[in-house]
Design an enzyme around this catalytic site. Sequence first.
Site, PDB file in Angstrom:
ATOM      1  N   GLU A  79       8.222   1.292   5.361  1.00  0.00           N
ATOM      2  CA  GLU A  79       8.092   0.575   4.086  1.00  0.00           C
ATOM      3  C   GLU A  79       9.174  -0.500   3.897  1.00  0.00           C
ATOM      4  O   GLU A  79       9.479  -0.873   2.761  1.00  0.00           O
ATOM      5  CB  GLU A  79       8.130   1.563   2.926  1.00  0.00           C
ATOM      6  CG  GLU A  79       6.919   2.475   2.873  1.00  0.00           C
ATOM      7  CD  GLU A  79       6.811   3.181   1.535  1.00  0.00           C
ATOM      8  OE1 GLU A  79       5.975   2.770   0.720  1.00  0.00           O
ATOM      9  OE2 GLU A  79       7.576   4.124   1.311  1.00  0.00           O
TER      10      GLU A  79
ATOM     11  N   HIS B 163      14.247   1.859  -2.877  1.00  0.00           N
ATOM     12  CA  HIS B 163      12.893   2.413  -3.003  1.00  0.00           C
ATOM     13  C   HIS B 163      13.013   3.925  -2.977  1.00  0.00           C
ATOM     14  O   HIS B 163      13.627   4.486  -2.070  1.00  0.00           O
ATOM     15  CB  HIS B 163      11.970   1.951  -1.875  1.00  0.00           C
ATOM     16  CG  HIS B 163      10.697   2.759  -1.843  1.00  0.00           C
ATOM     17  ND1 HIS B 163       9.878   2.876  -2.943  1.00  0.00           N
ATOM     18  CD2 HIS B 163      10.129   3.524  -0.873  1.00  0.00           C
ATOM     19  CE1 HIS B 163       8.858   3.660  -2.650  1.00  0.00           C
ATOM     20  NE2 HIS B 163       8.987   4.072  -1.401  1.00  0.00           N
TER      21      HIS B 163
HETATM   22 ZN   LIG Z   1       7.701   5.350  -0.423  1.00  0.00          ZN
END
Ligand SMILES: [Zn+2]
Length: 262
Positions: free
Chosen positions: A95, A114
């Site tokens: 990600e 995140h």
């Molecule tokens: Zn995630």
Amino acid sequence: MAKKAKGAASKSTSKGGSKAEFKAVIDDLVMGNRILYDQGVVDGYGHLSARDPRNPARFLMSRARAPGLVEVADIMEFGIDGEPVRHDGRPIYSERFIHSEIYKARPDVGGVVHSHSPTVVPFTVTQVPLKPIRAAFFYPEVPLFDTRDVAGWTNLLISNQELGRALAEKLGKNSVVLLRGHGNAVVGPSVRMAVYRAVYTEANAKLLLQAKMLGGPINYLAPEEAAIMEQGQDRPRPGHGTDRIWELLKSEAIARTGRPKR
Ligand SMILES: [Zn+2]
């Protein structure tokens, strides 16, 4: 120390940003990972990055590893396309495009978190908006991003540039964006501010949940109050604000995870 950071950048500082500044960012990045773990914002998943002070078109982030275990030697350098500057075979976060696309869209951002911070996730799947009780940085708003709107059926991960770009667009000029059924992304002008905001995003979600349990209308933080509270937050103020909180959270994280290797 920065020299020992395998894969973490050349020694040149000619593009701006002193050696001392680079070292400070690496130290904050390592400690920020451990703080996020110690505070329950991340578990084995989740990540923290910093814009490279020597080159704003690059960012720094750990190799794919549980944040509570991150060391200086794990920090790698990434381009604005989300790919490592040097492919050295180490595993990388799928990600990472959350980070690359936010840095691309927001020149004011110096740090990105995140996480799947547990008390925030329920606000991504219900109709209850995540509004500010203490978190002044929730203004102008906390938007909700849904992968279904742009990519249909997926595993919900922001694992390519297109999804990262759509997420950065949804974030807009705000500091927090929710990811439906998944988590959130929090940004700040520095690594410390991003970590501080991620910790207080989780804390605000807990307060809001408790206020909802008491029932009745909730008297939220007003935008006018939030604007006053946010004034000067990004300026160093020894003994106050993020400086005070960082010192405390750092000592707690060291007590739990040990001192990072130099
Ligand atoms: Zn995630």
